[in-house]
Scaffold this active site. Structure first.
Site, short mmCIF file in Angstrom:
data_model
loop_
_atom_site.label_atom_id
_atom_site.label_comp_id
_atom_site.label_asym_id
_atom_site.label_seq_id
_atom_site.Cartn_x
_atom_site.Cartn_y
_atom_site.Cartn_z
N ARG A 76 0.87 -1.23 -0.06
CA ARG A 76 0.02 0.14 -0.09
C ARG A 76 0.85 1.32 0.01
NH1 ARG A 76 -4.54 0.47 4.50
NH2 ARG A 76 -2.87 1.09 5.91
N LYS B 100 -2.59 6.72 1.18
CA LYS B 100 -2.36 7.09 2.72
C LYS B 100 -1.27 8.36 2.54
CE LYS B 100 -2.09 4.67 6.95
NZ LYS B 100 -3.05 5.44 7.72
N GLU C 77 -16.09 6.03 6.35
CA GLU C 77 -15.39 5.13 7.37
C GLU C 77 -14.99 6.21 8.38
OE1 GLU C 77 -11.21 4.89 5.96
OE2 GLU C 77 -11.16 6.64 4.85
N1 PLP Z 1 -8.94 4.47 7.23
C1 PLP Z 1 -8.03 5.57 7.51
C2 PLP Z 1 -8.55 7.08 7.18
C3 PLP Z 1 -6.89 5.49 8.18
O1 PLP Z 1 -5.94 6.36 8.34
C4 PLP Z 1 -6.63 3.80 8.43
C5 PLP Z 1 -5.52 3.77 9.07
O2 PLP Z 1 -4.72 3.41 8.51
C6 PLP Z 1 -7.61 3.01 8.09
C7 PLP Z 1 -8.84 3.19 7.75
C8 PLP Z 1 -7.37 1.58 8.80
O3 PLP Z 1 -6.86 0.91 7.85
P1 PLP Z 1 -5.63 -0.17 8.30
O4 PLP Z 1 -6.31 -1.13 8.67
O5 PLP Z 1 -4.85 -0.60 7.02
O6 PLP Z 1 -4.63 0.40 9.35
#
Ligand code: PLP
Length: 286
Positions: free
Chosen positions: A50, A149, A182
């Site tokens: 990612r 991200k 989310e």
């Molecule tokens: N959504 C956002 C905006 C995030 O910053 C994160 C954290 O990384 C997640 C969802 C959850 O993603 P992950 O399970 O890969 O940490």
């Protein structure tokens, strides 16, 4: 604490990057949040995929290979003697001038920080979190795609501020079409009549914990459906939970003044939380 910067390790007090770095000036860069459990790094490969995909989307060339990044992350954890860790690799555009143009930044800068880390929400895993649906919208896929991200989390910070002001522990974003997106730092799941529902990943970050939760739910015999939802689906859910690297699997028991289901963490959420603890202890890169 030892911090990795561009191939070298520095004590915390000496770990510095330039104020001309476009990560600082413009939020021009990408990052990951990764967990270590009992000395093993959880789903490192997925996180690095990612990270490199986020970088590719913003046309940022990471100056080291995934293999070198893996070695650097493992070394950072070792040097800091970490067992249960939160690991933060950051790649910024690097040093340029005060203009926007990334072509003026000759080389991206790689930083890796890692700290000891426990359960982020403390006793809220038992009580449940309060969530607020916020007015700020998740950035749409036609802007900066939510799957990147990036170092610019201002939208998420605005969401958190709004939730905090209204007495919430976490914010719930909607997208610009009015669908549930989310949390500010986690993905969201709804349980209704024994079925687990989560939004498709075009309007949110494709969470790695989200994927783990789907695998766990399937292994427990629940069907998981990916579909768009509105606020009705949230308020009328039997259970709601969020998933994230930092948050792990956490129950939401109250949204905008309404109890969700019984107002206590429900049985499906509890099973997923329990199984998540088992999975993270079993797997990982040493
Ligand atoms: N959504 C956002 C905006 C995030 O910053 C994160 C954290 O990384 C997640 C969802 C959850 O993603 P992950 O399970 O890969 O940490």
């Amino acid at each position: 604490m030892q911090i990795y910067i561009d191939g070298n390790f520095y004590p915390k007090e000496e770990a510095k990057v330039s104020v001309f770095d476009h990560g600082f000036l413009y939020g021009d860069g990408v990052f990951e949040g990764i967990r270590g459990y009992s000395g093993r790094i959880f789903r490192l490969g997925e996180h690095l995929d990612r990270l490199y995909d986020s970088a590719k989307t913003i046309d940022l060339k990471i100056p080291i290979t995934k293999e070198e990044m893996t070695a650097a992350i493992i070394e950072t954890c070792k040097r800091n003697n970490l067992k249960d860790a939160y690991i933060r690799p950051i790649v910024s555009r690097g040093v340029g001038d005060l203009g926007l143009d990334p072509r003026k930044c000759s080389k991206a800068c790689v930083v890796i920080m890692a700290v000891e880390w426990g359960a982020m929400y403390g006793d809220l895993y038992e009580k449940g979190l309060k969530a607020i649906t916020v007015s700020v919208r998740r950035n749409p896929a036609e802007a900066l795609p939510p799957n990147v991200k990036s170092l610019n989390y201002l939208n998420n910070i605005l969401a958190k501020i709004e939730a905090n002001c209204k007495g919430g522990d976490e914010a719930i974003f909607f997208d610009t079409n009015g669908y549930v997106s989310e949390g500010s730092g986690d993905n969201i799941f709804v349980v209704k009549n024994g079925v687990i529902i989560t939004p498709p990943t075009l309007n949110n970050l494709r969470g790695i914990t989200r994927m783990v939760a789907i695998e766990i739910a399937n292994s427990l015999g629940f069907s998981v459906v990916e579909r768009n939802m509105g606020y009705y689906d949230l308020y009328c859910a039997d259970e709601v939970f969020v998933t994230g690297t930092a948050a792990e699997v956490a129950p939401i028991t109250w949204i905008d003044g309404r109890d969700i289901g019984t107002g206590k963490p429900g049985p499906v959420t509890r099973q997923c939380m329990e199984q998540f603890k088992n999975v993270v202890q079993k797997e990982g890169t040493q």
